[in-house]
Design an enzyme around this catalytic site. Structure first.
Site, PDB file in Angstrom:
ATOM      1  N   LYS A  61     -84.559  46.818  48.249  1.00  0.00           N
ATOM      2  CA  LYS A  61     -83.579  47.259  47.131  1.00  0.00           C
ATOM      3  C   LYS A  61     -82.646  45.945  46.906  1.00  0.00           C
ATOM      4  CE  LYS A  61     -79.940  48.036  49.985  1.00  0.00           C
ATOM      5  NZ  LYS A  61     -78.490  47.761  49.748  1.00  0.00           N
TER       6      LYS A  61
ATOM      7  N   THR B 282     -77.164  49.135  44.156  1.00  0.00           N
ATOM      8  CA  THR B 282     -77.048  47.613  44.563  1.00  0.00           C
ATOM      9  C   THR B 282     -77.311  46.677  43.533  1.00  0.00           C
ATOM     10  OG1 THR B 282     -77.871  48.517  47.056  1.00  0.00           O
ATOM     11  CG2 THR B 282     -77.938  45.918  46.258  1.00  0.00           C
TER      12      THR B 282
END
Length: 336
Positions: A196, A253
């Site tokens: 991620k 994120t």
């Protein structure tokens, strides 16, 4: 319960604050390597460098010095150090009789002199190498340190292959402002946490170039597919990536303004060099360091990750910012 958090950066400090505000009144020690820094934080009752304006709760004590002496009296040890320091710390703590868990996300960097085809290990694989008898695990999921420290609602995943470690983490951190879910798929949780960060750089680039919300949605969705392919190839359960440590952490994120990895992509889109982007953050952006290791691991298991490949080429200076998106859009059509 006595908890020792090693590492007084933003994330280690935030989790120490969270543990110290638990309704069951945990005794929490936050260990800082630098004695002067520890004394300053203890006197100010705050970590002004990383979390300015957030006061320490009374049960939190900042310590320094002989870390093994502090570890000897703890019921749980939490490593709040970057991935690059994990091997060293696990080696030091390998004989501990209490669980040791980590907060870092990523794959271990491959040494410059490593043989061709070498790849970085996940945190639990590093632990298997240097501390195979240690009861260990990971605490991961969608979370910004500042929000955790401010006691804003957060949900995390406690992952471990060892019986009882996940449950201990739930007991230690699950409270009024934090929910902690146990998960035994530590491979899936760690792959999600590593990939991620790389995808967040790509999404920051996309937003910085003002490509639109359609492009962002496509990038996040196809990025999730990349993450899942790699995880399953490494032995993870596909459903893990639809949970907190997969989709949840990716969305946070890739789109959150507090994301350091997303900020790197935004700065690259502005024309900043990688060095300028990283220096301006003042914190570690793990995606910058783990992108190459993620790609190397994908190639080792024969998994195609075009977004990750583009990010690595961008970070290495092999692909100009203006050509990064074009390289993805020019791929041949295929089924989803």
């Amino acid at each position: 319960m006595k908890i020792l958090v090693i590492g007084a950066g933003a994330w280690g400090t935030a989790m120490a604050i969270s543990a110290a505000t638990h309704p069951d009144k945990r005794a929490v020690s936050l260990w800082a390597r630098d004695l002067a820094q520890a004394q300053l934080m203890q006197a100010e009752r705050a970590n002004s460098r990383y979390l300015p304006g957030i006061r320490f709760p009374e049960p939190l004590t900042v310590v320094s010095g002989d870390v093994m002496a502090h570890a000897a009296t703890a019921d749980l040890i939490v490593l709040g150090t970057p991935m690059a320091a994990l091997r060293q710390w696990l080696g030091l703590l390998k004989d501990c009789r209490v669980p040791v868990v980590w907060l870092c996300k990523g794959f271990e960097a491959v040494p410059a002199d490593a043989a061709a085809g070498s790849y970085g290990l996940m945190a639990h694989e590093v632990c298997q190498q240097v501390a195979p008898l240690l009861q260990s695990g990971a605490l991961s999921g969608p979370s910004f340190a500042a929000e955790v420290a401010r006691q804003q609602p957060t949900a995390l995943v406690a992952a471990s292959a060892h019986e009882g470690v996940s449950e201990l983490l739930v007991s230690a951190f699950h409270g009024d402002a934090m929910r902690v879910y146990a998960n035994h798929d530590i491979v899936g949780v760690e792959v999600g946490g590593a990939v991620k960060n790389v995808l967040a750089i790509a999404t920051g680039l996309c937003d910085g170039l003002a490509l639109g919300l359609n492009a962002r949605a496509a990038l996040v969705t196809r990025g999730l597919a990349e993450m899942t392919r790699l995880g399953v190839a490494l032995g993870a359960q596909a459903e893990t990536f639809m949970g907190l440590s997969g989709l949840g952490d990716l969305v946070l994120t890739a789109t959150g303004d507090l994301s350091r990895n997303r900020k790197v992509g935004l700065l690259l889109a502005e024309g900043k060099t990688l060095e300028q982007a990283v220096t301006s953050l003042g914190h570690v952006a793990e995606g910058v360091y783990s992108a190459r290791t993620v790609l190397a691991r994908a190639r080792q298991v024969g998994v195609e990750m075009p977004i990750t490949e583009t990010v690595v080429a961008l970070l290495d200076g092999a692909l100009p910012v203006t050509e990064a998106v074009q390289s993805l859009m020019a791929r041949d059509p295929r089924g989803e």
